[in-house]
Design an enzyme around this catalytic site. Structure first.
Site, PDB file in Angstrom:
ATOM      1  CD  GLU A 216      -3.151  -1.071   2.068  1.00 48.73           C
ATOM      2  OE1 GLU A 216      -2.217  -0.546   3.343  1.00 48.73           O
ATOM      3  OE2 GLU A 216      -3.938  -1.283   2.293  1.00 48.73           O
TER       4      GLU A 216
ATOM      5  CD  GLU B 191      -4.745  -6.065   2.331  1.00 42.44           C
ATOM      6  OE1 GLU B 191      -5.106  -5.228   3.115  1.00 42.44           O
ATOM      7  OE2 GLU B 191      -3.658  -5.982   2.736  1.00 42.44           O
TER       8      GLU B 191
END
Ligand SMILES: *[C@@H]1O[C@H](CO)[C@@H](O)[C@H](O)[C@H]1NC(C)=O
Ligand SMILES: *[C@@H]1O[C@H](CO)[C@@H](O)[C@H](O)[C@H]1NC(C)=O
Length: 621
Positions: free
Chosen positions: A180, A260
């Protein structure tokens, strides 16, 4: 040479590669992965080997396989494996190779995420705290000092993974670069390019490399990179069509992936236990699978932040994460299948065959009853046990990192410079105490300073009285721009406005003596304390007998806050006074038939009942 060459030529023309070799790649025309030539999609789940005792790895992986998953997604925490620069630990519960062997034996593919930053609600997002020995280091950027440490770590880690890559005969199908990165303010493409170069250098040109980011423009802009497959993450509450439409702006072709998909969420001390309904999770999963996308469920089993490993978030204030990382995931913290798992299995079975037979049952849970606890003594009585070296003398406070004590506790001690007959404020600046300070004067407990919340307390005493400030590191920030999260008294402390000086610092090594059996065995045991007081940082111990081994949960009725060890194994922080977590998970493998020991470091106020209770179910909020 005739037939093999023919075979080679045919296969080259069909699949673009040599015969009998395994291959995993991206097909940008058909928008799918290609495994051994066939269009393929994965349905995966995240599992953190570092949050589960190695004894239970096979059990959990088998349950994931039986749910119908064809892959698992695995982070690797750098700080768990390189505790001191250049010293590596891959043994026991850190035996990554053993964990990966088990995934392969059970027929699961692996999506691996070696970071080097991983977030994961893990201390400092997996980065080693010793990086902060360099005060000016710019983490997660192309700062040469940071890159030198990264280069050295990846030169040890990545060669271990190379023989396990799918095309080399193993089961690793893809590798995530950073984590991320688009959520991080630096947006430093040369850093990502440097990582890409290292991954290619050690893992070769064939392996699928990818990035994962939140589904906003800014995150995808700063987190994705040419030559890396871009994926997103989002939960069941988000609009999958919208998220994948946005992803298509950055990854116009190739398979759609949610790296995710959130089955639940994390908790914070002092907030409500987080849950996500199984209906919402299974409906969202079905929707993603109907779109033909690949998906990884985060988490499939959350596990436990044993010891001091939990991370913390910073949202206006510092927010540490509790010991349990249950996550309301399909497998509970203790590895038990839930109704959510059954629903997920039903959804998966509508898209691909799931293995025949039942998912293995929950492991045995035991109620061992009450254990009475005796006070061993105040922590201040045992400085010679836990800090046998001379203390560090310093005019102004130093950080944990400066005295090379990265986790747990450091005692800061000085003398009152003058008589303080009238209660006077001992004060810190906002965010001056990282993270909690337990204050005593003349050996008598006064109270607690708490980062961002309690900045001053009243103290009184005579000139020359010891002022003891025991500082607890509650976990380093794992996300956002504050990951350089130094611990200890990071600012001066004042008494009635005057800066206190001339400190003695005692870094406390609790784990060494306690893992060797203190206070139950050893030369330093001095018997049970005579003191009446039940406040202030103190040790308590108890023993219990068992005849059947199983998992259990430690409940601490009317205890306040502290750290708990069973047979010298640090099962983590307890804080029932704050919640939401009430019980600590005790895996059965750390118990033994016959006598077992409990050791508590209670930091504030011990229970008047002086018992702990082992029960057969968790209470998480
Ligand atoms: C999801 O997003 C798509 C595309 O933006 C939109 O057409 C659709 O109505 C949205 N669905 C819901 C349930 O909001
Ligand atoms: C404490 O104050 C002194 C004197 O003003 C200063 O030099 C020192 O840097 C301060 N220490 C910390 C940790 O803030």
């Amino acid at each position: 040479m005739g037939p093999p060459l023919l075979c080679l030529l045919i296969l080259v023309s069909v699949y673009g590669q040599a015969c009998n070799s395994k291959s995993f790649s991206i097909d940008y025309n058909e928008n799918c992965f290609r495994k051994d030539g066939q269009c393929f999609r994965y349905i995966s789940g995240s599992i953190h080997y570092f949050r589960i005792p190695s004894y239970y790895w096979r059990d959990r992986l088998l349950k994931m396989y039986m749910t119908g998953l064809n892959a698992v997604q695995v982070y690797i925490p750098w700080n768990f494996h390189e505790p001191v620069p250049g010293m590596y630990d891959f043994n026991g519960d850190r035996d990554l190779s053993h964990f990966l062997d088990l995934t392969n034996e059970l027929g699961l593919l692996v999506i691996i995420r070696p970071g080097p930053y991983i977030c994961a609600e893990w201390d400092m997002g997996g980065l080693p705290a010793w990086l902060l020995n360099n005060k000016d280091i710019a983490l997660r950027t192309s700062d040469p000092d940071y890159l030198a440490a990264v280069d050295s770590w990846l030169s040890v880690l990545l060669p271990k993974l190379r023989p396990r890559l799918y095309s080399n005969g193993g089961n690793i199908i893809s590798v995530q670069v950073e984590n991320e990165y688009g959520s991080f303010m630096a947006c430093d493409y040369s850093y990502l390019r440097h990582l890409l170069h290292l991954y290619r250098l050690y893992l070769g040109d064939e392996i699928v490399l990818f990035t994962t980011d939140g589904n906003t423009e800014k995150e995808l802009q700063c987190g994705s990179l040419q030559d890396l497959h871009t994926t997103v993450d989002f939960g069941p509450g988000d609009n999958a069509t919208k998220a994948f439409n946005l992803l298509r702006k950055y990854q116009p072709k190739g398979p759609l992936v949610n790296s995710e998909y959130y089955t639940g969420w994390l908790d914070y001390w002092g907030e409500k236990h987080s849950t996500t309904s199984k209906e919402l999770v299974s409906r969202g999963l079905k929707n993603i699978l109907e779109m033909g996308a690949s998906v990884n469920m985060y988490m499939f089993e959350g596990g436990t932040n044993f010891g001091y490993w939990n991370g913390a978030d910073f949202k206006k204030t510092y927010k540490p994460i509790p010991t349990s990382y249950d996550y309301d995931a399909p497998l509970s913290e203790a590895g038990d299948p839930t109704d959510k798992l059954n629903d997920i299995r039903n959804v998966i079975s509508q898209f691909q065959p799931v293995p025949q037979g039942p998912v293995p049952p929950p492991t045995r849970k035991m109620d061992y009853g009450f254990v009475s606890m005796n006070k061993v003594g105040s922590l201040l009585d045992f400085l010679d046990v836990f800090s046998p070296e001379f203390p560090t003398e310093t005019r102004y406070p130093l950080t944990f990192e400066e005295v090379k004590q990265y986790f747990g506790f450091v005692l800061y001690r000085t003398r009152l410079p003058r008589d303080v007959p009238i209660p006077t404020f001992l004060s810190s600046v906002p965010s001056g105490v990282h993270d909690r300070a337990y204050v005593s004067v003349g050996g008598v407990f006064n109270g607690v300073l708490e980062r961002d919340h309690v900045l001053k307390i009243l103290v009184a005493g005579k000139a020359g009285d010891w002022l003891d400030v025991l500082v607890e590191n509650m976990g380093r920030i794992n996300f956002g721009s504050c990951v350089n999260d130094l611990k200890g008294l990071v600012s001066n402390v004042t008494l009635g406005g005057d800066i206190l000086t001339d400190w003695l610092l005692y870094p406390l090594n609790l784990e060494g003596p306690i893992s060797e059996g203190w206070p139950h065995v050893g030369n330093n045991f001095i018997g049970f304390s005579e003191t009446e007081s039940n406040t202030g940082p103190s040790f308590y111990s108890g023993t219990f007998q068992i005849t059947t081994q199983g998992d259990t949960f430690l409940s601490l009725p009317q205890w306040t806050k502290g750290q708990a060890w069973i047979n010298g194994f640090n099962v983590g922080r307890y804080w029932p006074a704050r919640g939401p977590q009430i019980t600590l998970y005790v895996p059965g493998n750390i118990l033994r038939l016959g006598e077992n020991t409990v050791t508590l470091l209670e930091l504030e106020r011990a229970s008047e009942l002086s018992v702990v209770h082992f029960i057969d179910r968790p209470i998480l909020g």
